[in-house]
Design a protein around this motif. Structure first.
Motif, short mmCIF file in Angstrom:
data_model
loop_
_atom_site.label_atom_id
_atom_site.label_comp_id
_atom_site.label_asym_id
_atom_site.label_seq_id
_atom_site.Cartn_x
_atom_site.Cartn_y
_atom_site.Cartn_z
N GLU A 1 0.83 -1.21 0.00
CA GLU A 1 0.00 0.00 0.00
C GLU A 1 0.86 1.26 0.00
OE1 GLU A 1 -2.17 -2.91 2.90
OE2 GLU A 1 -0.12 -2.23 2.50
N SER A 2 0.30 2.32 -0.52
CA SER A 2 0.97 3.62 -0.49
C SER A 2 -0.10 4.71 -0.50
CB SER A 2 1.91 3.79 -1.67
OG SER A 2 1.20 3.71 -2.88
N GLY B 1 -0.86 6.94 2.11
CA GLY B 1 -1.37 7.42 3.39
C GLY B 1 -0.70 8.73 3.79
N LEU C 1 -5.41 6.17 -1.79
CA LEU C 1 -4.49 5.08 -1.48
C LEU C 1 -4.36 4.18 -2.70
CD1 LEU C 1 -5.73 4.04 2.08
CD2 LEU C 1 -4.16 5.89 1.42
N CYS D 1 -2.69 0.27 -3.93
CA CYS D 1 -2.18 -1.03 -3.49
C CYS D 1 -1.67 -1.76 -4.72
CB CYS D 1 -3.28 -1.82 -2.79
SG CYS D 1 -2.85 -3.53 -2.39
N VAL E 1 -5.08 2.63 10.35
CA VAL E 1 -4.18 2.00 9.39
C VAL E 1 -5.06 1.29 8.37
CG1 VAL E 1 -2.36 0.31 9.02
CG2 VAL E 1 -2.35 1.72 11.09
N TYR F 1 -5.53 -1.25 5.16
CA TYR F 1 -4.93 -2.44 4.56
C TYR F 1 -5.69 -2.83 3.29
CZ TYR F 1 -2.98 -3.11 9.26
OH TYR F 1 -2.32 -2.95 10.45
N GLN G 1 0.96 -4.49 4.18
CA GLN G 1 1.51 -4.13 5.48
C GLN G 1 0.76 -2.97 6.12
OE1 GLN G 1 2.66 -2.98 2.66
NE2 GLN G 1 2.94 -0.80 3.03
N THR H 1 -1.06 1.19 5.59
CA THR H 1 -0.59 2.56 5.48
C THR H 1 -1.44 3.43 6.41
OG1 THR H 1 -0.06 4.36 3.92
CG2 THR H 1 -2.07 3.11 3.47
N GLN H 2 -0.79 4.33 7.12
CA GLN H 2 -1.47 5.14 8.12
C GLN H 2 -2.19 6.31 7.47
OE1 GLN H 2 -1.60 4.82 11.70
NE2 GLN H 2 -3.14 6.45 11.46
#
Length: 122
Positions: free
Chosen positions: A6-7, A9, A20, A22, A93, A95, A114, A116-117
């Motif tokens: 993921e990216s 956040g 976001l 993924c 978070v 997912y 994993q 992303t916040q």
């Protein structure tokens, strides 16, 4: 085996937007239903939404319906979560997950990223 990353956040003010992404490894991405879940501190992981293998159908939790949109690009092995009108209670978070059936259940998904916040300030 599918690996998910993921990216996107970050920190955003209430009312703002984030997208976001993924990214999935492997050649079988289009054979998986892709879900998004979130987990806030001290709470259980909860369903946000999923998109079908073709991308033609999506389902959302009531708490995000009308504000969040899930889409996928099977040519790029990527699924997206567009989040608009963010609220402080969306802080968690996030997912992405891959599974073989369309489901709102955490147990239905075989592979997880994993996380992303996402933090929404008031």
């Amino acid at each position: 085996q599918v690996q998910l990353v993921e990216s996107g956040g970050g920190l955003v003010q209430a009312g703002g937007s984030l997208r976001l992404a993924c990214a999935a490894s492997g050649r079988t991405f289009s054979t998986y239903v892709m879900g998004w879940f979130r987990q806030a501190p001290g709470k259980e992981r909860e369903f946000v939404g999923f998109v079908s293998m073709s991308g033609a159908r999506a389902d959302y939790a009531d708490s995000v319906k009308g504000r969040f949109t899930i889409s996928r690009d099977n040519a790029k092995n990527t699924v997206y979560l567009q989040m608009n009108g963010l609220k402080p209670e969306d802080t968690a978070v996030y997912y992405c997950a891959a599974g073989r059936v369309s489901s709102r259940s955490v147990r239905a998904y075989d592979y997880w990223g994993q996380g992303t916040q996402v933090t929404v300030s008031s």
